[in-house]
Design a protein around this motif. Structure first.
Motif, short mmCIF file in Angstrom:
data_model
loop_
_atom_site.label_atom_id
_atom_site.label_comp_id
_atom_site.label_asym_id
_atom_site.label_seq_id
_atom_site.Cartn_x
_atom_site.Cartn_y
_atom_site.Cartn_z
N THR A 11 9.69 39.66 -11.62
CA THR A 11 9.80 40.69 -12.64
C THR A 11 10.08 42.03 -11.98
OG1 THR A 11 8.14 39.54 -13.97
CG2 THR A 11 8.61 41.81 -14.57
N LYS A 38 8.20 48.72 -10.24
CA LYS A 38 7.23 47.69 -9.86
C LYS A 38 7.99 46.39 -9.68
CE LYS A 38 3.43 44.87 -11.48
NZ LYS A 38 2.61 44.49 -12.62
N HIS A 40 7.37 42.27 -8.94
CA HIS A 40 6.33 41.25 -9.01
C HIS A 40 6.99 39.88 -8.77
CE1 HIS A 40 2.63 39.28 -10.45
NE2 HIS A 40 3.46 38.41 -11.01
N GLU A 42 5.91 35.53 -8.08
CA GLU A 42 4.85 34.54 -8.08
C GLU A 42 5.42 33.15 -7.86
OE1 GLU A 42 3.39 33.42 -12.32
OE2 GLU A 42 3.76 35.59 -12.32
N HIS A 60 0.52 35.32 -6.22
CA HIS A 60 1.42 36.37 -6.67
C HIS A 60 1.28 37.60 -5.80
CE1 HIS A 60 -1.83 38.60 -8.76
NE2 HIS A 60 -2.31 37.40 -8.96
N SER A 62 2.60 41.91 -5.91
CA SER A 62 3.25 43.01 -6.63
C SER A 62 3.35 44.21 -5.71
CB SER A 62 2.45 43.41 -7.87
OG SER A 62 2.45 42.39 -8.82
#
Length: 93
Positions: A11, A38, A40, A42, A60, A62
């Motif tokens: 993301t 940001k 992210h 996972e 995950h 970030s």
């Protein structure tokens, strides 16, 4: 992904950072950053334990890069935040 029951995700979004300065003598103890990018990502896997139930394990990471706002003294540069974690899941099918 089948047949390995593996998943991946990524993301890109906007985020901010907020923190409380417990040493501040006045009402300006809450500090908020400006919005910034940001990232992210996972990855995880599910393991079937019965014909209907599966347990999953994932990891995950970030990364947030934001500019400080209303901080005294104003630090040079950006606030960089890394978050690492794990997650567990249960699935009934």
């Amino acid at each position: 992904f089948m047949p390995f029951n593996l998943y991946v995700g990524a993301t890109v979004s906007l985020a901010g950072v907020s923190f409380i300065d417990l040493d501040a003598p006045d009402d300006r103890a809450v500090h908020n950053s400006k919005a910034g990018p940001k990232l992210h990502a996972e990855i995880g896997k599910e393991f079937w334990i019965t014909g209907n139930w599966a347990l999953g394990l994932g990891f995950h990471v970030s990364y947030i890069d934001v500019a400080p706002a209303h901080l005294v003294p104003d630090p040079a540069g950006h606030l960089n935040v890394w978050v690492f974690g794990s997650q567990f899941s249960g699935t009934y099918n």
